[in-house]
Design an enzyme around this catalytic site. Structure first.
Site, PDB file in Angstrom:
ATOM      1  N   CYS A   2      -7.818   0.566  -9.996  1.00 14.30           N
ATOM      2  CA  CYS A   2      -7.918   0.274 -11.066  1.00 14.30           C
ATOM      3  C   CYS A   2      -8.142   1.295 -12.483  1.00 14.30           C
ATOM      4  O   CYS A   2      -8.373   2.126 -12.078  1.00 14.30           O
ATOM      5  CB  CYS A   2      -8.590  -0.973 -11.394  1.00 14.30           C
ATOM      6  SG  CYS A   2      -8.175  -2.258 -10.082  1.00 14.30           S
ATOM      7  N   ASP A  98     -11.375  -7.149  -2.195  1.00 14.92           N
ATOM      8  CA  ASP A  98     -13.106  -5.911  -1.333  1.00 14.92           C
ATOM      9  C   ASP A  98     -14.116  -6.720  -3.036  1.00 14.92           C
ATOM     10  O   ASP A  98     -15.516  -6.143  -2.934  1.00 14.92           O
ATOM     11  CB  ASP A  98     -12.668  -5.103  -1.492  1.00 14.92           C
ATOM     12  CG  ASP A  98     -11.369  -4.155  -2.530  1.00 14.92           C
ATOM     13  OD1 ASP A  98     -11.306  -4.981  -3.396  1.00 14.92           O
ATOM     14  OD2 ASP A  98     -11.218  -2.974  -2.249  1.00 14.92           O
ATOM     15  N   VAL A 293       7.797  17.717  -1.868  1.00  6.85           N
ATOM     16  CA  VAL A 293       8.333  18.174  -3.038  1.00  6.85           C
ATOM     17  C   VAL A 293       9.414  19.345  -2.810  1.00  6.85           C
ATOM     18  O   VAL A 293       8.953  20.460  -1.024  1.00  6.85           O
ATOM     19  CB  VAL A 293       7.543  18.270  -3.798  1.00  6.85           C
ATOM     20  CG1 VAL A 293       6.683  19.872  -3.160  1.00  6.85           C
ATOM     21  CG2 VAL A 293       8.100  19.052  -5.447  1.00  6.85           C
TER      22      VAL A 293
END
Length: 619
Positions: A2, A98, A293
């Site tokens: 977050c 959590d 990539v």
């Protein structure tokens, strides 16, 4: 995973709702799934959520328990075990998150809960009864925390831009910190680009007593010292390999289990990501996506054939190769740099972010951390060789003229010898600094900085003595890992709402690795020796035989000609922050091939782009 933002004010003033919403809004890329705010007189907590564990809306933050309110960024991988222990102590939970486990742990044990957390995190907890704010950060610095303090407020966030919103026009550039950008390509903690702003160091906490307006700071974790008896020195190489396989597999399994959404892997084609992808494929219980990539225009940078080799070995892997060209990266580079709240000049950020932008999952496993704990960088071998050379020979060797541009030497042996001579120094500390530096104090001074600013070093270098390989590894872990490698991972991934988990940063695995004999790490010039041998049966031979190759951007070529070089010169002549004549001189030296100034020029480019973003924001 977050983004968080908040602040406390000495006077119980009300924060304008529009300012709070704007500060939280600039973190949406970190948490696009949900967002909320908590306000009290003189207190603001804001949170953006990327829903990974317990998708129920009840787990949205800020989360509250009695007088405590938390905003938390990261994951606690051992939260289920911690939860069981808390239930036995009488805690009743209302979610499966959590976050609630972390909050309950802090409510019972305060700062003493920190050493028990296995994970990556930064968090802020406000205690309404004690009127105390606590900030904390994980052991190795996977998740960032920056804060700004003046006489009237303390503001904090996962990134700098929300603090810029909250502080308004109160921030001033700290020019004295910027020379480190040119020397190291980043600003090492606790430095930041603004006066009064600091990065909280890894494994540290900070508390503010709002009533007395006093702060205290402490460290809850130190890298483990080798046991006095050195029991691991007696372990056989075969047993050490088995133990390494067990511990790393357990770490991968733990990071796969702590999620309610699908998880993928990075697969660069190098040793570390190949090991993680191979383990994940074996234990995931189904299909798992892996992302690589490719540089079709630059074969020297293209590792995708090695990634394909690993993927072909495991039918569980669904392999995706994302092709990168200079044209594709042009606009993407501008967008990536525009989102940076700080100047950060590790050019591998760009291809890393480009790859992250093409990942479909919310969570991905990476191989970062293996180089620092298992001796993967060339600097380690070079410094060990240098330590064995008698001082009188080193003195004579330093009389040999240095090659101006070792990177242009075609012969591998001669190129390595030229780099070795370039970084040869009178002490191990001087050599380490040389290997980790991209610009000299004289070059930085030419850009327009004061001599004392250009020559200043972070506190980490005070009294530095690197007598053993373990000393060098410890220095890299404390200094370079969090400030560069882990910062790059966080910036690149969170710009695209992606959480990266790093199994090599399991604390028990770290303690095991740092206790191994040096010959297990480097043997007859082969770095990461035990990693190669422990996973030999799981990997293709072409990957096992490869040397270290970074996830690079071809800036050496791009800074010789092309759009990026032209734009840099235009930027330089349109400002007064750096000496335009010096920038043009360095660009000319690089174009002529006399010296490799690519990293210095890239740092100039990044800084001037950041200055432009600041000017646009202020306007």
């Amino acid at each position: 995973m977050c983004g968080l933002v908040g602040g406390v004010w000495r006077q119980p003033q009300a924060l304008a709702a529009s300012v709070a919403t704007a500060a939280l809004g600039v973190l949406t890329h970190r948490g696009p799934d949900a967002g909320d705010q908590h306000h009290e007189p003189g207190v603001f907590l804001g949170h953006r959520r990327l829903s990974i564990i317990d998708l129920d809306p009840r787990s949205t933050q800020p989360m509250h328990a009695g007088p405590l309110s938390i905003v938390f960024n990261g994951e606690i991988y051992n939260y289920r075990a911690l939860r069981d222990g808390l239930v036995r102590r009488g805690v009743v939970f209302r979610t499966e998150s959590d976050t609630e486990v972390l909050l309950a742990s802090f409510a019972l044990d305060g700062l003493d809960c920190l050493p028990r957390l296995e994970g990556m995190f930064s968090f802020a907890i406000w205690d309404r009864d004690c009127r105390r704010l606590t900030l904390a950060r994980d052991r190795y610095g996977e998740k960032p925390m920056v804060y700004y303090a003046d006489a009237d407020s303390l503001l904090f966030a996962s990134e700098i831009p929300p603090i810029e919103v909250l502080a308004g026009d109160g921030l001033e550039v700290d020019r004295s910190a910027l020379p480190w950008l040119f020397r190291f390509s980043y600003l090492p903690a606790p430095a930041s680009p603004y006066r009064g702003m600091r990065q909280l160091r890894p494994a540290h906490w900070l508390q503010l007593d709002l009533d007395h307006w006093t702060t205290s700071e402490g460290c809850y974790y130190q890298l483990p010292a080798p046991p006095v008896s050195r029991p691991q020195a007696e372990i056989s190489f075969d047993n050490a390999q088995a133990e390494l396989r067990r511990r790393l597999t357990a770490s991968v399994e733990q990071r796969l289990a702590a999620s309610d959404v699908p998880i993928a892997t990075f697969l660069s084609g190098g040793l570390d990501s190949s090991i993680i992808s191979a383990i994940a494929a074996q234990v995931c219980g189904g299909k798992i996506a892996a992302y690589s990539v490719g540089f079709p225009e630059d074969p020297a940078f293209d590792e995708s054939p090695f990634a394909r080799s690993l993927a072909a070995r495991y039918p569980q892997i669904e392999h995706h190769v994302i092709e990168v060209t200079e044209d594709k990266l042009a606009g993407f580079t501008d967008r990536t740099l525009a989102m940076l709240g700080e100047p950060y000049a590790d050019a591998s950020l760009i291809p890393t972010a480009y790859l992250c932008a093409h990942v479909n999952e919310k969570v991905i496993l990476g191989g970062d951390g293996a180089d620092e704990f298992f001796a993967g960088y060339g600097v380690y071998s070079a410094m060990l060789v240098s330590a064995r050379i008698p001082s009188w020979i080193k003195t004579l060797a330093q009389l040999v003229p240095m090659h101006g541009n070792p990177a242009e030497i075609g012969n591998n042996l001669l190129r390595a010898a030229a780099f070795f001579r370039m970084h040869l120094g009178p002490t191990s500390a001087a050599e380490y600094l040389s290997w980790r530096s991209y610009a000299t104090p004289a070059q930085i001074e030419r850009l327009g900085f004061a001599r004392t600013e250009a020559a200043a070093l972070p506190d980490d270098f005070a009294g530095l003595d690197l007598a053993t390989l373990r000393d060098i590894l410890m220095m890299d872990i404390r200094f370079n890992l969090s400030a560069d490698m882990l910062k790059k991972v966080d910036l690149a991934s969170m710009q695209h709402s992606l959480e990266v988990r790093l199994p090599f940063l399991d604390s028990e695995l770290v303690a095991f690795a740092l206790g191994l004999p040096e010959t297990f790490l480097i043997s007859r010039g082969t770095r990461k020796h035990i990693l190669r041998e422990a996973f030999r049966e799981q990997l293709p031979e072409d990957i096992l035989g490869r040397g270290k190759k970074g996830f690079l951007l071809p800036i050496r070529k791009w800074m010789k000609s092309g759009r990026m070089r032209d734009e840099l010169l235009d930027l330089a002549h349109g400002q007064s922050f750096l000496d335009p004549a010096a920038v043009e001189q360095f660009a000319g030296e690089h174009r002529a091939g006399r010296t490799d100034q690519s990293q210095l020029l890239w740092a100039c480019y990044v800084l001037l782009k950041w200055q432009g973003r600041r000017a646009s924001f202020a306007g």
